[in-house]
Write a protein that holds these residues in place. Structure first.
Motif, PDB file in Angstrom:
ATOM      1  N   PHE A  58       0.827  -1.213   0.000  1.00  0.00           N
ATOM      2  CA  PHE A  58       0.000   0.000   0.000  1.00  0.00           C
ATOM      3  C   PHE A  58       0.862   1.264   0.000  1.00  0.00           C
ATOM      4  N   TYR A  61       1.283   3.543  -2.954  1.00  0.00           N
ATOM      5  CA  TYR A  61       0.350   3.133  -4.006  1.00  0.00           C
ATOM      6  C   TYR A  61      -0.520   4.330  -4.380  1.00  0.00           C
ATOM      7  N   TYR A  64      -0.510   6.856  -1.782  1.00  0.00           N
ATOM      8  CA  TYR A  64      -0.951   6.595  -0.399  1.00  0.00           C
ATOM      9  C   TYR A  64       0.269   6.636   0.527  1.00  0.00           C
ATOM     10  N   CYS A  69      -3.919   0.784   6.088  1.00  0.00           N
ATOM     11  CA  CYS A  69      -5.075   1.673   6.140  1.00  0.00           C
ATOM     12  C   CYS A  69      -5.769   1.423   7.482  1.00  0.00           C
ATOM     13  N   HIS A  78      -9.332   3.188   3.883  1.00  0.00           N
ATOM     14  CA  HIS A  78      -8.275   4.111   3.451  1.00  0.00           C
ATOM     15  C   HIS A  78      -8.033   5.252   4.431  1.00  0.00           C
ATOM     16  N   ASP A  96      -6.579  -2.550   7.157  1.00  0.00           N
ATOM     17  CA  ASP A  96      -6.442  -3.134   5.833  1.00  0.00           C
ATOM     18  C   ASP A  96      -4.952  -3.125   5.527  1.00  0.00           C
ATOM     19  N   ASP A 107      -3.539  -9.360   0.306  1.00  0.00           N
ATOM     20  CA  ASP A 107      -4.383  -8.243   0.742  1.00  0.00           C
ATOM     21  C   ASP A 107      -5.459  -8.810   1.670  1.00  0.00           C
ATOM     22  N   HIS A 170     -11.379  -7.391  -5.839  1.00  0.00           N
ATOM     23  CA  HIS A 170     -10.563  -7.402  -7.053  1.00  0.00           C
ATOM     24  C   HIS A 170      -9.748  -8.672  -7.183  1.00  0.00           C
ATOM     25  N   LEU A 176      -1.456  -5.575  -7.155  1.00  0.00           N
ATOM     26  CA  LEU A 176      -2.418  -5.521  -6.046  1.00  0.00           C
ATOM     27  C   LEU A 176      -3.846  -5.594  -6.589  1.00  0.00           C
ATOM     28  N   HIS A 177      -4.093  -4.855  -7.652  1.00  0.00           N
ATOM     29  CA  HIS A 177      -5.429  -4.848  -8.234  1.00  0.00           C
ATOM     30  C   HIS A 177      -5.386  -5.402  -9.646  1.00  0.00           C
ATOM     31  N   GLU A 203     -14.000  -8.471  -0.429  1.00  0.00           N
ATOM     32  CA  GLU A 203     -13.916  -7.544   0.692  1.00  0.00           C
ATOM     33  C   GLU A 203     -15.180  -6.716   0.922  1.00  0.00           C
ATOM     34  N   TRP A 220      -8.327  10.502   0.360  1.00  0.00           N
ATOM     35  CA  TRP A 220      -8.194   9.063   0.606  1.00  0.00           C
ATOM     36  C   TRP A 220      -9.323   8.542   1.482  1.00  0.00           C
ATOM     37  N   GLU A 234     -11.849  -8.713   4.720  1.00  0.00           N
ATOM     38  CA  GLU A 234     -11.284  -9.090   3.419  1.00  0.00           C
ATOM     39  C   GLU A 234     -10.286 -10.231   3.575  1.00  0.00           C
TER      40      GLU A 234
HETATM   41  N1  MF3 Z   1      -6.670  -2.732   0.453  1.00  0.00           N
HETATM   42  C1  MF3 Z   1      -7.155  -1.861  -0.538  1.00  0.00           C
HETATM   43  C2  MF3 Z   1      -7.887  -2.730  -1.489  1.00  0.00           C
HETATM   44  O1  MF3 Z   1      -8.389  -3.678  -1.076  1.00  0.00           O
HETATM   45  C3  MF3 Z   1      -6.069  -1.118  -1.207  1.00  0.00           C
HETATM   46  C4  MF3 Z   1      -5.652   0.022  -0.467  1.00  0.00           C
HETATM   47  S1  MF3 Z   1      -4.643   0.922  -1.450  1.00  0.00           S
HETATM   48  C5  MF3 Z   1      -4.094   2.120  -0.464  1.00  0.00           C
HETATM   49  O2  MF3 Z   1      -7.990  -2.524  -2.629  1.00  0.00           O
HETATM   50  F1  MF3 Z   1      -3.355   2.806  -1.171  1.00  0.00           F
HETATM   51  F2  MF3 Z   1      -5.071   2.774   0.068  1.00  0.00           F
HETATM   52  F3  MF3 Z   1      -3.431   1.573   0.504  1.00  0.00           F
END
Ligand code: MF3
Ligand code: CO
Length: 250
Positions: A58, A61, A64, A69, A78, A96, A107, A170, A176-177, A203, A220, A234
């Motif tokens: 994260f 990202y 961020y 988070c 977030h 998170d 994640d 996702h 990550l995504h 999630e 955010w 999640e």
């Molecule tokens: N955990 C978040 C998700 O599930 C992603 C957070 S991205 C961040 O997609 F930049 F906020 F950390």
């Protein structure tokens, strides 16, 4: 982008990434108590992740600024960790967190009560978690993606809670995504056909009041529009021909 199917080698790497993340969450959960700041939680999380030789995915990202988070009460997701945001008895807090192990992302999110919390807050946390487990019963090869979404919606609706629509789960892997996006509310279309070897981050984000959310000025922090409490749960899962494997549980 198409939905990726992981090879056996990739699945093993995902498993390892996710196990390490489960351990990080276990340690973070133990640290939750009145008096800790949300920045303390972030610092601890980053230390644990780097201690495993991994990288917090994260951090930086899309700009961020932290590794975890940390979202308190009416904050949905977030929330940005801060030294002056101190958890109080009765709060609920969502953590998170994710990491990268040998190029593979994990994640997961959990919501905790801080000290004693109201029965209503407890129920929100528990049913958000339950909705995840209900939803993933549909996550098996041959079913469709939105079978998961529909099942979560069907389960949550009875409580009168609001399901967040502006944020979704996702696919996950070397990014990550990845595709597909995984909504937590009822869909008219079936969505992609699920295949063994897909890894998905499912999630649900559930509000005690209405489903509507807004973004704070930090661009955010997502909060409930009506100020009601919100919970998040999640895990990263692996789709198989049978029951899904929940990779981010110990
Ligand atoms: N955990 C978040 C998700 O599930 C992603 C957070 S991205 C961040 O997609 F930049 F906020 F950390
Ligand atoms: Co996620």
């Amino acid at each position: 982008m198409a939905v990726t199917i992981k090879s056996q080698r990739e699945i093993d790497l995902m498993r390892h990434s996710c196990k390490l993340l489960a351990k990080v969450h276990e340690e973070l959960g133990k640290a939750i108590e009145p008096g800790i700041s949300t920045l303390d939680i972030d610092r601890l999380g980053e230390k644990l992740i780097r201690g495993y030789g991994c990288v917090p995915n994260f951090l930086h990202y899309q700009g961020y600024p932290a590794s975890i988070c940390v979202s308190v009460n009416d904050e949905v997701v977030h929330g940005i960790p801060r030294a002056d945001r101190i958890l109080q008895e009765g709060d609920i807090v969502s953590l998170d967190c994710g990491l990268i192990y040998k190029g593979y992302h994990s994640d997961a999110a959990r919501t905790y009560g801080v000290g004693r919390i109201s029965p209503e807050a407890r129920q929100l946390i528990d049913e958000t978690r339950n909705s995840f487990f209900e939803g993933i019963k549909m996550a098996r090869a041959g079913n469709h993606l939105h079978d998961i979404s529909n099942r979560i919606d069907e389960y949550i609706s009875r409580f009168g809670y609001g399901i967040v629509e502006d944020l979704v789960g996702h696919g996950i892997g070397t990014s990550l995504h990845e595709d597909p996006q995984i909504p937590n509310f009822r869909q008219r279309r079936k969505g992609v056909r699920l295949q063994a070897g897909m890894t998905l981050a499912v999630e649900p984000m559930i509000n005690m009041g209405g489903y509507e959310v807004e973004w704070l000025d930090d661009d955010w922090t997502v909060v409930t529009e009506d100020g009601s409490l919100s919970a998040h749960y999640e895990n990263t899962i692996l789709v198989t021909d049978g029951e899904p494997e929940i990779l981010t549980l110990l």
